[in-house]
Write an enzyme that holds these catalytic residues in place. Structure first.
Site, short mmCIF file in Angstrom:
data_model
loop_
_atom_site.label_atom_id
_atom_site.label_comp_id
_atom_site.label_asym_id
_atom_site.label_seq_id
_atom_site.Cartn_x
_atom_site.Cartn_y
_atom_site.Cartn_z
N GLY A 18 -1.50 6.33 -2.76
CA GLY A 18 -2.66 6.17 -3.65
C GLY A 18 -3.75 5.35 -2.96
O GLY A 18 -4.93 5.72 -2.95
N HIS A 19 -3.35 4.23 -2.35
CA HIS A 19 -4.32 3.41 -1.62
C HIS A 19 -4.86 4.19 -0.42
O HIS A 19 -6.05 4.11 -0.10
CB HIS A 19 -3.67 2.12 -1.10
CG HIS A 19 -3.14 1.23 -2.19
ND1 HIS A 19 -1.80 1.08 -2.44
CD2 HIS A 19 -3.78 0.45 -3.09
CE1 HIS A 19 -1.63 0.24 -3.44
NE2 HIS A 19 -2.81 -0.17 -3.86
N LEU A 68 0.82 -1.21 0.00
CA LEU A 68 0.00 0.00 0.00
C LEU A 68 0.86 1.26 0.00
O LEU A 68 1.92 1.32 0.63
CB LEU A 68 -0.92 -0.01 1.22
CG LEU A 68 -1.81 -1.26 1.36
CD1 LEU A 68 -2.66 -1.16 2.62
CD2 LEU A 68 -2.69 -1.46 0.13
N LEU A 118 1.96 7.05 -8.47
CA LEU A 118 2.33 6.06 -7.45
C LEU A 118 1.90 4.67 -7.90
O LEU A 118 0.83 4.49 -8.47
CB LEU A 118 1.67 6.40 -6.12
CG LEU A 118 2.10 7.69 -5.44
CD1 LEU A 118 1.64 7.70 -3.98
CD2 LEU A 118 3.60 7.88 -5.48
N ASP A 136 -5.74 2.87 -12.86
CA ASP A 136 -6.10 1.67 -13.64
C ASP A 136 -7.40 1.96 -14.38
O ASP A 136 -8.45 1.38 -14.10
CB ASP A 136 -6.25 0.47 -12.70
CG ASP A 136 -4.93 0.12 -12.06
OD1 ASP A 136 -3.98 -0.20 -12.78
OD2 ASP A 136 -4.82 0.20 -10.82
O1 PAF Z 1 -6.10 -2.79 -8.71
C1 PAF Z 1 -5.75 -3.79 -8.03
O2 PAF Z 1 -4.97 -3.69 -7.09
C2 PAF Z 1 -6.30 -5.15 -8.41
O3 PAF Z 1 -6.43 -5.30 -9.78
C3 PAF Z 1 -7.62 -5.49 -7.70
C4 PAF Z 1 -8.74 -4.54 -8.09
C5 PAF Z 1 -7.41 -5.42 -6.19
C6 PAF Z 1 -8.05 -6.90 -8.06
O4 PAF Z 1 -7.10 -7.84 -7.70
#
Ligand code: PAF
Length: 284
Positions: free
Chosen positions: A38-39, A35, A186, A152
């Site tokens: 960004g997370h 993490l 990130l 993403d």
């Molecule tokens: O974006 C991610 O970290 C992964 O693709 C996810 C959404 C957790 C699925 O494994």
């Protein structure tokens, strides 16, 4: 306060059930761990909007190709727990592979068309793995809202389509890309960059910004702008271009001349490390 760490599905379900009994809404941040800020921004958004925040950490094997970086994907679990605690996570779901994919597991979710372009053409099977695990996690957590990063972009588009097609009753929130001061997006994979690669990796954001400026000045030719992206990456030491694309943000198909909502997407390799970045822009 440390979150409750649930490795088992029953513990997860009990935690969510208890929260619902207390009248709380449930926010969910699915991750693969390692993490970063960004997370943290996703967890903060969930914290702000919902009463009970669940984060999952699961390095999902079925979204990695046979020659990809599953084995070396970073897994700093204790550090991740600390970040979750700092950001006010209530429950951390960290299942084993066998918990999500027991012997005999044989179902997959395919979002045809959208899954086959951009990342999907370089990483066949990747989005089938993503869509499958995200649907499973949604079924296990049953959140009101789930939080994903715009970094993403294709993953977000595919998940939205899957949810629409399969009537999944979860609201998706998409949060902005978090960048280093020099523009590098990130990513959990940035730790693999050596000093020189890290320096040159800013080319992704710099070339995206250059192309956005050209569009703002009136350029509408996708092929001209794609050439600019390609040339910038080719001129960068150690960088090897996977793709540079300007596509319609909804269909993810090439669009030329540019109009409407356009996704400018880049995938570039530095040695064994593959980086992606994008900008979403509204072309008048
Ligand atoms: O974006 C991610 O970290 C992964 O693709 C996810 C959404 C957790 C699925 O494994």
């Amino acid at each position: 306060m440390n979150p409750v760490v649930a490795h088992a599905i029953t513990t997860l379900r009990q935690g969510v059930h208890d929260a619902r009994q207390r009248g709380l809404t449930v926010g969910f941040v699915p991750t693969m761990g390692a993490l970063h800020e960004g997370h943290a921004s996703l967890i903060r958004a969930a914290r702000k909007e919902t009463g009970f925040v669940v984060v999952s950490i699961f390095v999902n094997p079925i979204q990695f190709g046979p020659h990809e970086d599953l084995a070396r994907y970073p897994r700093p679990f204790d550090k991740d727990v600390a970040l979750c605690a700092e950001e006010g996570t209530d429950l951390l779901f960290a299942p084993q592979v066998e918990t999500l994919y027991p012997q005999g597991f044989c179902t997959a979710v395919e979002v045809s068309g959208l899954q086959d372009v951009l990342e999907g053409s370089s990483r066949p099977g990747h989005f089938r793995g993503v869509a499958t695990v995200v649907l499973k996690l949604f079924n296990l957590v049953s959140p009101d809202r789930a939080y994903f990063g715009q970094k993403d972009a294709q993953q977000v588009r595919i998940i939205q389509q899957m949810m629409r097609d399969l009537d999944v009753p979860v609201q998706v929130r998409v949060c902005p890309i978090v960048r280093e001061a020099d523009g590098l997006a990130l990513s959990s994979r940035n730790v693999f960059l050596d000093e020189a690669q890290r320096k040159h990796a800013t080319v992704l954001y710099r070339s995206l910004v250059e192309v956005r400026a050209a569009i703002e000045r009136g350029e509408r030719s996708a092929s001209v702008l794609q050439r600019v992206l390609t040339e910038r990456i080719k001129a960068t030491p150690g960088a090897s271009l996977d793709y540079a694309a300007l596509v319609d943000a909804d269909s993810l198909q090439p669009i030329d001349p540019l109009r409407g909502q356009v996704l400018i997407a880049l995938a570039v390799k530095f040695g064994a490390t593959r980086l992606i970045d994008n900008l979403l822009i509204q072309v008048p």
